[in-house]
Design a protein around this motif. Structure first.
Motif, PDB file in Angstrom:
ATOM      1  N   ALA A 121     -26.122  -9.953 -38.180  1.00 29.14           N
ATOM      2  CA  ALA A 121     -26.097  -8.494 -38.163  1.00 29.14           C
ATOM      3  C   ALA A 121     -27.283  -7.996 -38.979  1.00 29.14           C
ATOM      4  O   ALA A 121     -27.473  -8.414 -40.132  1.00 29.14           O
ATOM      5  N   ILE A 122     -28.089  -7.122 -38.399  1.00 24.55           N
ATOM      6  CA  ILE A 122     -29.256  -6.573 -39.076  1.00 24.55           C
ATOM      7  C   ILE A 122     -29.017  -5.089 -39.319  1.00 24.55           C
ATOM      8  O   ILE A 122     -28.830  -4.314 -38.379  1.00 24.55           O
ATOM      9  N   LEU A 123     -29.011  -4.696 -40.595  1.00 27.39           N
ATOM     10  CA  LEU A 123     -28.832  -3.302 -40.968  1.00 27.39           C
ATOM     11  C   LEU A 123     -30.185  -2.608 -40.992  1.00 27.39           C
ATOM     12  O   LEU A 123     -31.133  -3.088 -41.638  1.00 27.39           O
ATOM     13  N   VAL A 124     -30.285  -1.481 -40.298  1.00 23.59           N
ATOM     14  CA  VAL A 124     -31.507  -0.683 -40.262  1.00 23.59           C
ATOM     15  C   VAL A 124     -31.195   0.660 -40.912  1.00 23.59           C
ATOM     16  O   VAL A 124     -30.382   1.425 -40.391  1.00 23.59           O
ATOM     17  N   PRO A 125     -31.818   0.970 -42.050  1.00 21.76           N
ATOM     18  CA  PRO A 125     -31.417   2.156 -42.811  1.00 21.76           C
ATOM     19  C   PRO A 125     -32.053   3.444 -42.311  1.00 21.76           C
ATOM     20  O   PRO A 125     -33.022   3.435 -41.537  1.00 21.76           O
ATOM     21  N   GLY A 126     -31.508   4.548 -42.816  1.00 25.00           N
ATOM     22  CA  GLY A 126     -32.052   5.855 -42.511  1.00 25.00           C
ATOM     23  C   GLY A 126     -32.925   6.372 -43.631  1.00 25.00           C
ATOM     24  O   GLY A 126     -33.527   5.601 -44.388  1.00 25.00           O
ATOM     25  N   SER A 127     -32.990   7.682 -43.760  1.00 20.11           N
ATOM     26  CA  SER A 127     -33.933   8.327 -44.661  1.00 20.11           C
ATOM     27  C   SER A 127     -33.651   8.014 -46.127  1.00 20.11           C
ATOM     28  O   SER A 127     -32.554   7.603 -46.504  1.00 20.11           O
ATOM     29  N   ASP A 128     -34.700   8.238 -46.945  1.00 17.57           N
ATOM     30  CA  ASP A 128     -34.618   8.094 -48.401  1.00 17.57           C
ATOM     31  C   ASP A 128     -34.206   6.698 -48.851  1.00 17.57           C
ATOM     32  O   ASP A 128     -33.510   6.540 -49.863  1.00 17.57           O
ATOM     33  N   THR A 129     -34.608   5.678 -48.118  1.00 21.14           N
ATOM     34  CA  THR A 129     -34.350   4.300 -48.524  1.00 21.14           C
ATOM     35  C   THR A 129     -35.674   3.649 -48.884  1.00 21.14           C
ATOM     36  O   THR A 129     -36.612   3.637 -48.078  1.00 21.14           O
ATOM     37  N   SER A 130     -35.772   3.138 -50.089  1.00 18.89           N
ATOM     38  CA  SER A 130     -36.990   2.501 -50.580  1.00 18.89           C
ATOM     39  C   SER A 130     -36.579   1.483 -51.633  1.00 18.89           C
ATOM     40  O   SER A 130     -35.383   1.292 -51.901  1.00 18.89           O
ATOM     41  N   ILE A 131     -37.552   0.841 -52.244  1.00 21.83           N
ATOM     42  CA  ILE A 131     -37.222  -0.083 -53.330  1.00 21.83           C
ATOM     43  C   ILE A 131     -36.481   0.647 -54.449  1.00 21.83           C
ATOM     44  O   ILE A 131     -35.558   0.108 -55.071  1.00 21.83           O
ATOM     45  N   ASP A 132     -36.854   1.903 -54.692  1.00 27.18           N
ATOM     46  CA  ASP A 132     -36.220   2.650 -55.781  1.00 27.18           C
ATOM     47  C   ASP A 132     -34.743   2.924 -55.517  1.00 27.18           C
ATOM     48  O   ASP A 132     -33.962   3.069 -56.459  1.00 27.18           O
ATOM     49  N   THR A 133     -34.356   3.038 -54.255  1.00 30.19           N
ATOM     50  CA  THR A 133     -32.958   3.332 -53.909  1.00 30.19           C
ATOM     51  C   THR A 133     -32.301   2.146 -53.207  1.00 30.19           C
ATOM     52  O   THR A 133     -31.223   2.291 -52.622  1.00 30.19           O
ATOM     53  N   TYR A 134     -32.934   0.981 -53.281  1.00 25.89           N
ATOM     54  CA  TYR A 134     -32.498  -0.161 -52.497  1.00 25.89           C
ATOM     55  C   TYR A 134     -31.096  -0.636 -52.868  1.00 25.89           C
ATOM     56  O   TYR A 134     -30.364  -1.162 -52.021  1.00 25.89           O
ATOM     57  N   ALA A 135     -30.701  -0.438 -54.118  1.00 27.78           N
ATOM     58  CA  ALA A 135     -29.404  -0.957 -54.566  1.00 27.78           C
ATOM     59  C   ALA A 135     -28.255  -0.416 -53.724  1.00 27.78           C
ATOM     60  O   ALA A 135     -27.316  -1.144 -53.392  1.00 27.78           O
ATOM     61  N   ARG A 136     -28.313   0.854 -53.348  1.00 22.92           N
ATOM     62  CA  ARG A 136     -27.219   1.417 -52.550  1.00 22.92           C
ATOM     63  C   ARG A 136     -27.226   0.835 -51.135  1.00 22.92           C
ATOM     64  O   ARG A 136     -26.161   0.636 -50.535  1.00 22.92           O
ATOM     65  N   PHE A 137     -28.410   0.567 -50.597  1.00 20.51           N
ATOM     66  CA  PHE A 137     -28.513  -0.062 -49.275  1.00 20.51           C
ATOM     67  C   PHE A 137     -27.916  -1.459 -49.324  1.00 20.51           C
ATOM     68  O   PHE A 137     -27.149  -1.865 -48.446  1.00 20.51           O
ATOM     69  N   ARG A 138     -28.223  -2.194 -50.376  1.00 18.66           N
ATOM     70  CA  ARG A 138     -27.702  -3.550 -50.507  1.00 18.66           C
ATOM     71  C   ARG A 138     -26.187  -3.567 -50.687  1.00 18.66           C
ATOM     72  O   ARG A 138     -25.513  -4.477 -50.212  1.00 18.66           O
ATOM     73  N   ARG A 139     -25.644  -2.552 -51.375  1.00 24.71           N
ATOM     74  CA  ARG A 139     -24.188  -2.510 -51.539  1.00 24.71           C
ATOM     75  C   ARG A 139     -23.491  -2.478 -50.185  1.00 24.71           C
ATOM     76  O   ARG A 139     -22.458  -3.131 -49.989  1.00 24.71           O
ATOM     77  N   GLY A 140     -24.049  -1.737 -49.249  1.00 30.48           N
ATOM     78  CA  GLY A 140     -23.484  -1.715 -47.901  1.00 30.48           C
ATOM     79  C   GLY A 140     -23.587  -3.058 -47.223  1.00 30.48           C
ATOM     80  O   GLY A 140     -22.658  -3.502 -46.535  1.00 30.48           O
ATOM     81  N   ALA A 141     -24.731  -3.744 -47.418  1.00 37.40           N
ATOM     82  CA  ALA A 141     -24.905  -5.066 -46.820  1.00 37.40           C
ATOM     83  C   ALA A 141     -23.912  -6.061 -47.404  1.00 37.40           C
ATOM     84  O   ALA A 141     -23.338  -6.894 -46.679  1.00 37.40           O
ATOM     85  N   LEU A 158     -35.362  -3.431 -44.567  1.00 34.63           N
ATOM     86  CA  LEU A 158     -36.098  -2.219 -44.909  1.00 34.63           C
ATOM     87  C   LEU A 158     -37.555  -2.501 -44.558  1.00 34.63           C
ATOM     88  O   LEU A 158     -38.369  -2.813 -45.411  1.00 34.63           O
ATOM     89  N   GLY A 159     -37.851  -2.417 -43.277  1.00 36.64           N
ATOM     90  CA  GLY A 159     -39.166  -2.836 -42.794  1.00 36.64           C
ATOM     91  C   GLY A 159     -40.077  -1.708 -42.394  1.00 36.64           C
ATOM     92  O   GLY A 159     -41.132  -1.949 -41.799  1.00 36.64           O
ATOM     93  N   TYR A 160     -39.689  -0.471 -42.732  1.00 35.02           N
ATOM     94  CA  TYR A 160     -40.552   0.662 -42.398  1.00 35.02           C
ATOM     95  C   TYR A 160     -40.435   1.708 -43.502  1.00 35.02           C
ATOM     96  O   TYR A 160     -39.499   1.688 -44.294  1.00 35.02           O
ATOM     97  N   ALA A 161     -41.409   2.603 -43.563  1.00 39.22           N
ATOM     98  CA  ALA A 161     -41.391   3.676 -44.550  1.00 39.22           C
ATOM     99  C   ALA A 161     -40.457   4.764 -44.046  1.00 39.22           C
ATOM    100  O   ALA A 161     -40.793   5.516 -43.126  1.00 39.22           O
ATOM    101  N   THR A 162     -39.266   4.835 -44.603  1.00 41.86           N
ATOM    102  CA  THR A 162     -38.272   5.797 -44.135  1.00 41.86           C
ATOM    103  C   THR A 162     -38.695   7.211 -44.530  1.00 41.86           C
ATOM    104  O   THR A 162     -39.367   7.410 -45.554  1.00 41.86           O
ATOM    105  N   PRO A 163     -38.301   8.215 -43.747  1.00 43.26           N
ATOM    106  CA  PRO A 163     -38.636   9.594 -44.122  1.00 43.26           C
ATOM    107  C   PRO A 163     -37.728  10.099 -45.228  1.00 43.26           C
ATOM    108  O   PRO A 163     -36.664   9.541 -45.484  1.00 43.26           O
ATOM    109  N   GLY A 164     -38.159  11.162 -45.895  1.00 41.67           N
ATOM    110  CA  GLY A 164     -37.274  11.853 -46.813  1.00 41.67           C
ATOM    111  C   GLY A 164     -36.286  12.695 -46.020  1.00 41.67           C
ATOM    112  O   GLY A 164     -36.615  13.198 -44.945  1.00 41.67           O
ATOM    113  N   THR A 165     -35.076  12.841 -46.537  1.00 40.08           N
ATOM    114  CA  THR A 165     -34.078  13.640 -45.823  1.00 40.08           C
ATOM    115  C   THR A 165     -34.561  15.065 -45.611  1.00 40.08           C
ATOM    116  O   THR A 165     -34.370  15.651 -44.537  1.00 40.08           O
ATOM    117  N   VAL A 166     -35.204  15.645 -46.625  1.00 40.99           N
ATOM    118  CA  VAL A 166     -35.764  16.992 -46.508  1.00 40.99           C
ATOM    119  C   VAL A 166     -37.270  16.847 -46.345  1.00 40.99           C
ATOM    120  O   VAL A 166     -38.022  16.864 -47.305  1.00 40.99           O
TER     121      VAL A 166
END
Length: 330
Positions: A121-141, A158-166
Motif C-alpha cells: 500500500a502506497i500512501l500519497v499525501p495531500g497539501s502541507d506535507t513536508s519534512i517539517d510536518t512528516y511526523a503526522r503523515f507517518r503516524r497514519g502510515a 512524499l515524492g513531490y512538493a505538496t501545495p499549501g492548503t491556502v
C-alpha cells in the motif's frame, strides 16, 4: 457540478453556490496566499548516492546517514525545527527507499519488507506535507501498517512538493502534474529495489494527492513484469481534474470515500479557465456520474481517515488487502 436538481428552487440555489464558489476560486488565484510567503530555504546535503540494485540494508543505512548529516547542517544554519525533524528520520529503525532533505523534502519510507510482502500500500499525501510536518503523515502510515499486519508493506511516499492548503497551487493542477510524473517513476523503480513483479499495489491518495494519483493513473493496472497497481483510492478528494473514471484510462479499480464531517465536501466541484490557468478539479469523485466504487469513510474530519479505530482506516485496509470494503449507508 452542483447543478441538476429537479426543482426550480434547487437550480437557483445551485447556481448561487456555483457563482459563489467560482468567486472563491478567482480570489484564490489573484490574492497572494498566506502559505506562499517567501521562506528562506534550509541548506541540506545532496541525497545519498546508492546503486539501484544495492541491498536494502545498504540503502536504508545510506539514507539514515544522509538524514543525520542534513540535521547537522540544518542545526548549524539555525533551523532548529527542521533539524529536530531530520534527527527523527535518522533513527535506526527508519527505512527509506528514497530520501532527499533539500527544499520541502522527499521521502519514500517503507514499513515492512517490500521484497516479501504479499501486497503493498502506497500512501500519497495531500497539501502541507513536508519534512517539517512528516511526523503526522507517518503516524497514519503506522496506523495503516498496524491494521494490515506484516504481510502487507506500507510506503509513506512524499515524492513531490505538496501545495499549501491556502495557496494558488491548491486549486490548480501544476503540482499534480509534477507529482504524477514522480509517482510513476517511483513505481518503475520498485523492481530495482527488490519488489517482485506482479506484486499487487494499492495507491491510497488523500486530498490533493488524489489529483496526483488521477494524473498518474493512465495505463496502471496493465499486465506486465512490473509491480501492478490494482486499486487507486481517492479519499477526502477535492476532485481529480477528470469528469469520470473512464478518463483515467486505468485497469485498476478506482475507489472514492469521504467522511461525513470532511470540509472538502463544501469545496466547489467545478473547473474553469482563468487567464489561461485551469482552476478547480471538476466533478465530485463521490458522485454517481463519476463512476468510482464508493466506500464508507465514517464520520471523521479531513485529517481523520487514518485514525486508529476509524471506519475509514478499516475500509482502506480492506482495499489494500484486496478485500471488499463496506459501502456508505443510504
Amino acid at each position: 457540478m452542483w447543478f441538476g436538481r429537479g426543482d426550480a428552487t434547487g437550480v437557483h440555489r445551485s447556481g448561487r453556490w456555483w457563482r459563489a464558489g467560482l468567486a472563491v476560486l478567482i480570489v484564490a488565484c489573484v490574492v497572494v496566499p498566506l502559505s506562499a510567503a517567501v521562506r528562506p530555504e534550509v541548506p541540506a546535503p545532496a541525497p545519498a548516492r546508492v546503486a539501484p540494485a544495492a541491498p536494502l540494508a545498504v540503502r536504508y543505512a545510506a539514507h539514515r546517514a544522509n538524514a543525520a548529516e542534513a540535521a547537522r547542517v540544518a542545526q548549524a544554519a539555525g533551523a532548529s525545527r527542521r533539524a529536530a525533524a531530520l534527527r527523527e528520520l535518522a533513527a535506526p529503525e527508519r527505512h527509506f527507499l528514497e530520501f532527499d532533505a533539500r527544499g520541502p523534502g522527499a521521502t519514500a519510507e517503507v514499513l515492512g519488507d517490500p521484497r516479501t510482502a504479499e501486497r503493498i500500500a502506497i500512501l500519497v499525501p495531500g497539501s502541507d506535507t513536508s519534512i517539517d510536518t512528516y511526523a503526522r503523515f507517518r503516524r497514519g502510515a503506522l496506523a495503516l501498517h498496524a491494521k494490515l499486519g506484516p504481510r502487507v508493506a506500507v510506503v509513506a511516499w512524499l515524492g513531490y512538493a505538496t501545495p499549501g492548503t491556502v495557496s494558488t497551487e491548491a486549486v490548480t493542477p501544476d503540482r499534480a502534474r509534477t507529482g504524477a510524473a514522480e509517482l510513476r517513476a517511483f513505481l518503475d523503480r520498485l523492481r530495482a529495489y527488490g519488489v517482485p513483479g506482479r506484486t499487487p499495489i494499492a495507491l491510497l491518495c488523500h486530498s490533493y494527492g488524489s489529483v496526483v494519483c488521477a494524473r498518474a493513473a493512465h495505463g496502471l493496472g496493465e499486465p506486465g513484469p512490473q509491480p501492478r497497481v490494482t486499486d487507486i483510492v481517492l479519499y477526502g478528494s477535492p476532485g481529480t481534474g477528470y469528469d469520470r473514471v473512464a478518463e483515467l484510462r486505468t485497469r485498476a479499480r478506482v475507489w472514492a470515500g469521504r467522511a461525513t464531517h470532511d470540509w472538502i465536501a463544501d469545496v466547489p466541484h467545478a473547473r474553469a479557465q482563468l487567464l489561461g490557468v485551469t482552476v478547480g478539479f471538476g466533478p465530485d469523485p463521490m458522485s454517481a456520474a463519476f463512476g468510482a466504487h464508493r466506500f464508507d469513510a465514517g464520520d471523521g474530519s479531513h485529517s481523520d481517515y487514518l485514525e486508529p479505530g476509524s471506519t475509514a482506516l478499516d475500509n482502506l485496509a480492506r482495499i489494500a488487502r484486496g478485500q471488499t470494503p463496506e459501502v456508505p449507508h443510504a
